[in-house]
Design an enzyme around this catalytic site. Structure first.
Site, PDB file in Angstrom:
ATOM      1  N   ASP A 185       6.780   1.385   6.211  1.00  0.00           N
ATOM      2  CA  ASP A 185       5.355   1.038   6.144  1.00  0.00           C
ATOM      3  C   ASP A 185       4.595   2.092   5.342  1.00  0.00           C
ATOM      4  O   ASP A 185       4.185   3.100   5.899  1.00  0.00           O
ATOM      5  CB  ASP A 185       4.802   0.942   7.563  1.00  0.00           C
ATOM      6  CG  ASP A 185       3.344   0.524   7.629  1.00  0.00           C
ATOM      7  OD1 ASP A 185       2.847  -0.048   6.651  1.00  0.00           O
ATOM      8  OD2 ASP A 185       2.713   0.790   8.661  1.00  0.00           O
TER       9      ASP A 185
ATOM     10  N   ASP B 238      -0.447   4.383   0.860  1.00  0.00           N
ATOM     11  CA  ASP B 238      -0.886   5.368   1.850  1.00  0.00           C
ATOM     12  C   ASP B 238      -0.097   5.176   3.144  1.00  0.00           C
ATOM     13  O   ASP B 238       0.438   4.086   3.408  1.00  0.00           O
ATOM     14  CB  ASP B 238      -2.391   5.266   2.111  1.00  0.00           C
ATOM     15  CG  ASP B 238      -2.780   3.996   2.849  1.00  0.00           C
ATOM     16  OD1 ASP B 238      -2.457   2.910   2.354  1.00  0.00           O
ATOM     17  OD2 ASP B 238      -3.402   4.085   3.927  1.00  0.00           O
TER      18      ASP B 238
ATOM     19  N   GLU C  63      -5.112   1.585   3.246  1.00  0.00           N
ATOM     20  CA  GLU C  63      -4.965   0.525   4.246  1.00  0.00           C
ATOM     21  C   GLU C  63      -4.878   1.081   5.658  1.00  0.00           C
ATOM     22  O   GLU C  63      -5.470   0.531   6.597  1.00  0.00           O
ATOM     23  CB  GLU C  63      -3.718  -0.303   3.931  1.00  0.00           C
ATOM     24  CG  GLU C  63      -3.614  -1.611   4.722  1.00  0.00           C
ATOM     25  CD  GLU C  63      -2.972  -1.452   6.089  1.00  0.00           C
ATOM     26  OE1 GLU C  63      -3.151  -2.345   6.939  1.00  0.00           O
ATOM     27  OE2 GLU C  63      -2.303  -0.422   6.333  1.00  0.00           O
ATOM     28  N   GLU C  64      -4.174   2.191   5.829  1.00  0.00           N
ATOM     29  CA  GLU C  64      -3.972   2.730   7.167  1.00  0.00           C
ATOM     30  C   GLU C  64      -5.252   3.318   7.760  1.00  0.00           C
ATOM     31  O   GLU C  64      -5.348   3.483   8.982  1.00  0.00           O
ATOM     32  CB  GLU C  64      -2.881   3.806   7.153  1.00  0.00           C
ATOM     33  CG  GLU C  64      -1.516   3.320   6.702  1.00  0.00           C
ATOM     34  CD  GLU C  64      -0.835   2.412   7.707  1.00  0.00           C
ATOM     35  OE1 GLU C  64      -1.482   2.006   8.699  1.00  0.00           O
ATOM     36  OE2 GLU C  64       0.343   2.098   7.499  1.00  0.00           O
TER      37      GLU C  64
ATOM     38  N   HIS D  33       4.420   3.865  12.259  1.00  0.00           N
ATOM     39  CA  HIS D  33       3.317   4.592  12.892  1.00  0.00           C
ATOM     40  C   HIS D  33       3.799   5.599  13.929  1.00  0.00           C
ATOM     41  O   HIS D  33       2.962   6.260  14.552  1.00  0.00           O
ATOM     42  CB  HIS D  33       2.291   3.643  13.537  1.00  0.00           C
ATOM     43  CG  HIS D  33       1.533   2.809  12.561  1.00  0.00           C
ATOM     44  ND1 HIS D  33       0.279   2.306  12.839  1.00  0.00           N
ATOM     45  CD2 HIS D  33       1.825   2.382  11.307  1.00  0.00           C
ATOM     46  CE1 HIS D  33      -0.142   1.603  11.804  1.00  0.00           C
ATOM     47  NE2 HIS D  33       0.781   1.631  10.857  1.00  0.00           N
TER      48      HIS D  33
ATOM     49  N   HIS E 226       0.843  -1.196   0.000  1.00  0.00           N
ATOM     50  CA  HIS E 226       0.000   0.000   0.000  1.00  0.00           C
ATOM     51  C   HIS E 226       0.874   1.239   0.000  1.00  0.00           C
ATOM     52  O   HIS E 226       1.979   1.235   0.564  1.00  0.00           O
ATOM     53  CB  HIS E 226      -0.994   0.008   1.170  1.00  0.00           C
ATOM     54  CG  HIS E 226      -0.398   0.057   2.539  1.00  0.00           C
ATOM     55  ND1 HIS E 226      -0.064   1.242   3.180  1.00  0.00           N
ATOM     56  CD2 HIS E 226      -0.079  -0.928   3.429  1.00  0.00           C
ATOM     57  CE1 HIS E 226       0.414   0.983   4.383  1.00  0.00           C
ATOM     58  NE2 HIS E 226       0.427  -0.324   4.559  1.00  0.00           N
TER      59      HIS E 226
END
Length: 454
Positions: free
Chosen positions: A123, A92, A157-158, A423, A90
């Site tokens: 990520d 995003d 996705e996030e 994150h 992904h």
């Protein structure tokens, strides 16, 4: 070409991988368009589409998913009799959070102490570069690809809004494959090749509490006027027991993990927990991270300390996340969370609990030929045997793919490892992990093609 020559090709491609990752990180592709411009995500999607088209894939297009975001799709038929492999990632990313906490700009890839820093460096833009570098290496070394390829790169996705899952269910033939490589996890520790065999699911809810028609002076009314923030704090405190274990009514929190273990010493180092701070919960670290439910308060709407007035608060709101291990249905978990929040509201306060996004937990079957091919690839790329671990995070698409394609093997790998700080502020990727995982994926595609066509 030999496997060593393929390793040399991957190594030669690393400067290009760094340059591409820098371009991709520069897009602030946070799929919350209330806070980040949608054009940043659109530009990132187009960059991804162009990158895979440049590697010879066909049918490249942007898919408008029902949640208002775009996913990138590409494909290429393989040699006669070859299996088809779907590669997922992904583009995003999470918001940068406290930009003042970054040691370098969040959306500017910066090399420091041998690592590459930036939001999405691991990520999941780093994992996307893993896919691209593996394909580039095979194309340069072998002149093409030994398998049929499908690529899907998600744009939300996030956010957990389920756009790609809904699109996939409406187009059930689109992502069909013999093996599916999910590039969105990573190694248990740097240098230890790892497949992620278990994912916790996720269920989120918000709770809004109202106690007064408006805020009141705390000196004139405090002590008798019901305080919404105080009520919210009581509700949130009820989510954990005295040990810090999940105390959501109706959910058990005593499950155990029987795979690779996570020592407390290593966890403290990875999570940067000081020695004088106790860890949360009971059981082994692996039990707490991979086998048991965990509840987290993600945010609270209330006055800040700086600038706050001397007032009894009339309203307060919080967002709560529940991570759900395999063995607990996500609906059961979300129902329990909502019921617990509603029941914990103090008498006299009015509360509205809203169900937000959710995704089922996942457990992989690691006994098939694709896993055997991956184990061989990891052994060759890292010089050590593959291990299987769990992952506390969630990838809702995994269960959608398993439902749609029950015969497909789903393998979760990636460039993330505990020190990448996904994150969080100062997210980074170890370029050696990116190099070795790119080589791993290229070798896997070779191995899997040979196993399925022999």
């Amino acid at each position: 070409m030999t496997q060593q020559s393929l390793a040399d090709v991957v190594r030669d491609l690393m400067p290009r991988a760094k340059a591409d990752l820098a371009e991709l990180v520069a897009f602030a592709s946070v799929a919350d368009f209330r806070h980040f411009p949608a054009e940043e995500s659109h530009k990132a999607a187009q960059w991804v589409a162009d990158a895979f088209a440049a590697e010879g894939l066909t049918g490249v297009r942007l898919l408008d998913t029902p949640d208002g975001t775009q996913s990138v799709y590409a494909e290429l038929p393989g040699p006669a009799g070859a299996p088809t492999v779907l590669l997922y990632s992904h583009y995003d990313v999470q918001p940068p959070l406290d930009e003042a906490g970054w040691h370098s700009p969040a959306f500017e890839l910066t090399e420091r102490d041998g690592r590459w820093y930036g939001r999405g460096a691991a990520d999941c833009k780093g994992n996307l570069l893993m896919h691209l570098t593996a394909l580039r290496a095979l194309r340069r070394a072998d002149g093409g690809y030994p398998v049929g390829l499908k690529v899907i790169v998600e744009g939300s996705e996030e956010q957990g809004t389920g756009g790609l899952e809904e699109y996939a269910r409406a187009h059930p033939d689109l992502l069909a494959a013999d093996a599916i490589v999910i590039g969105d996890t990573g190694n248990f520790t740097a240098g230890l090749p790892t497949v992620t065999a278990s994912l916790r699911g996720i269920a989120e809810a918000s709770i809004s509490i109202t106690t007064l028609a408006g805020d009141l002076h705390s000196g004139a009314f405090g002590g008798a006027a019901p305080d919404a923030l105080q009520s919210l704090v009581k509700v949130l405190a009820s989510l954990h027991d005295e040990n810090g274990d999940c105390a959501v009514t109706g959910l058990t929190a005593d499950q155990t993990w029987d795979g690779v273990q996570y020592s407390e010493e290593q966890f403290r180092a990875d999570a940067k927990v000081p020695d004088d701070i106790a860890l949360t919960g009971t059981g082994t670290v692996a039990d707490r991270l991979w086998a048991r439910p965990a509840v987290t308060v993600l945010g609270i709407d209330c006055p800040p300390v700086f600038g706050g007035s001397s007032s009894v608060q009339s309203t307060a709101r919080a967002r709560v996340s529940l991570r759900i291990p395999p063995g607990i249905d996500v609906k059961t978990g979300l129902d329990a969370l909502v019921a617990h929040l509603e029941a914990a509201v103090p008498l006299g306060a009015h509360a509205v609990v809203e169900r937000l996004g959710s995704g089922e937990p996942f457990r992989a079957d690691t006994t098939g030929p694709a896993y055997a091919a991956m184990a061989e690839a990891m052994q060759d790329a890292f010089g050590t045997a593959m291990v299987a671990s769990g992952e506390g995070g969630s990838i809702p698409l995994c269960n959608t793919l398993r439902t749609l394609y029950p015969e497909a093997e789903i393998i979760l790998i990636g460039v993330e490892e505990p020190t990448t700080q996904i994150h969080a502020v100062n997210e980074s990727v170890d370029p050696q992990e990116l190099e070795r995982m790119s080589l791993t994926e290229a070798l896997f595609l070779r191995n899997y093609a040979a196993a399925r066509t022999s």
